[in-house]
Enzyme design. Structure first.
Site, PDB file in Angstrom:
ATOM      1  CE  LYS A  40      -6.167   2.308  -1.173  1.00  5.90           C
ATOM      2  NZ  LYS A  40      -6.767   2.496   0.125  1.00  5.90           N
ATOM      3  CE1 TYR A  88      -2.759   2.936   0.480  1.00  3.50           C
ATOM      4  CE2 TYR A  88      -3.560   2.291   2.828  1.00  3.50           C
ATOM      5  CZ  TYR A  88      -3.643   3.081   1.935  1.00  3.50           C
ATOM      6  OH  TYR A  88      -4.671   4.063   1.991  1.00  3.50           O
TER       7      TYR A  88
END
Length: 295
Positions: free
Chosen positions: A164, A136
């Protein structure tokens, strides 16, 4: 690993009572609302879920309730985000005990680790769990950037299965896709205005804060794209854009919670010091929701 992230995953809020406690009843209702809206997974306790405010006990409770309410209908993703590697490992172990399907691990925040330190951080967290992991990168919030070259190195680890990318930089996202396109690795976008663009580049989907409020619109961007309705996907993206742009009306994530309340879905306040929107800001938000045909 056999697990592959795909589709639209709502970066779910954490509903609170007026006195700042996790609202289990509202959480269960929200999960059903999101699933009824056609989302492809539930993403709990990320940035939108105010992970930075929760105790480990609250973290476990939210994951247990989420897993129970989802009841296997879609995969459950859990954030395991902390300033330290040790802290992320503790959360990863709790999530594995609860039995979620996958983890998302944010770069450390507040501190400024270099790329080799980031690689070691994610490598150590990955070694601590059997769960699939999404890297992330949310550099606008953390001011720590995970560079595409580092992503390639981490993609070689068996249970690191994707990222992500919330950089908001489509060039960065495209490089993550280009450099890993021959690997067992998927790129999810974390900027709601770029879901369609990510799919066009070959990305796998999105983790979208706006999906709390507009799950069907967000899901349509993905569903229409994979069905070959590229124009319909783009139209859904354009329809969604005003809500994401409206995030600047209040301190994150208050706009999402206020929008849910306007829709009649209990969300409660944010953790202080984040406060409510002003009356004028709420009126602007109401006009946006009406323009999106959500009100």
């Amino acid at each position: 690993m056999n697990f592959a992230p795909k589709g639209v995953l709502p970066a779910m809020i954490t509903p609170l009572t007026k006195d700042g406690k996790v609202n289990e009843k509202a959480l269960r209702k929200l999960i059903d609302f999101l699933l009824d809206g056609g989302v492809h997974g539930i993403f709990a306790i990320g940035t939108t879920g105010e992970f930075y405010c929760l105790s480990n006990d609250e973290y476990r409770m939210i994951l247990e309730v989420t897993k129970d309410q989802v009841a296997g209908r879609v995969p459950v993703y859990a954030g395991a985000n902390h300033i330290t590697t040790r802290g992320s490992i503790e959360l990863a172990q709790i999530a594995q005990e609860v039995g979620v399907d996958a983890l998302s691990v944010l770069t450390p925040l507040f501190i400024s680790p270099n790329q080799q330190q980031l690689i070691k951080h994610f490598t150590d967290v990955a070694a601590s769990t059997d769960l699939p992991i999404l890297l992330y990168d949310n550099r606008p919030k953390t001011h720590v950037a995970l560079q595409p070259g580092s992503v390639v190195e981490l993609a070689k680890i068996k249970n690191i299965i994707g990222i992500k990318d919330s950089s908001g930089d489509m060039t960065n996202t495209a490089e993550n896709i280009r450099l890993t396109r021959d690997m067992d690795f998927d790129v999810m976008i974390g900027r709601d205005t770029l879901i369609h663009a990510n799919l066009c580049y070959g990305g796998a989907g999105a983790v979208a804060a706006c999906a709390n409020v507009a799950p069907r619109i967000c899901a349509d961007i993905y569903d229409k794209y994979v069905a070959g309705d590229i124009k319909g996907s783009l139209e859904a993206q354009f329809r969604l854009a005003p809500l994401r742009i409206a995030f600047s009306l209040g301190t994150f994530p208050t706009v999402i919670k206020e929008a849910l309340e306007l829709l009649g879905i209990e969300a409660g306040p944010c953790f202080e010091p984040v406060g409510p929107m002003s009356s004028d800001e709420k009126e602007q938000l109401k006009k946006i929701l009406k323009g999106m045909e959500l009100l």
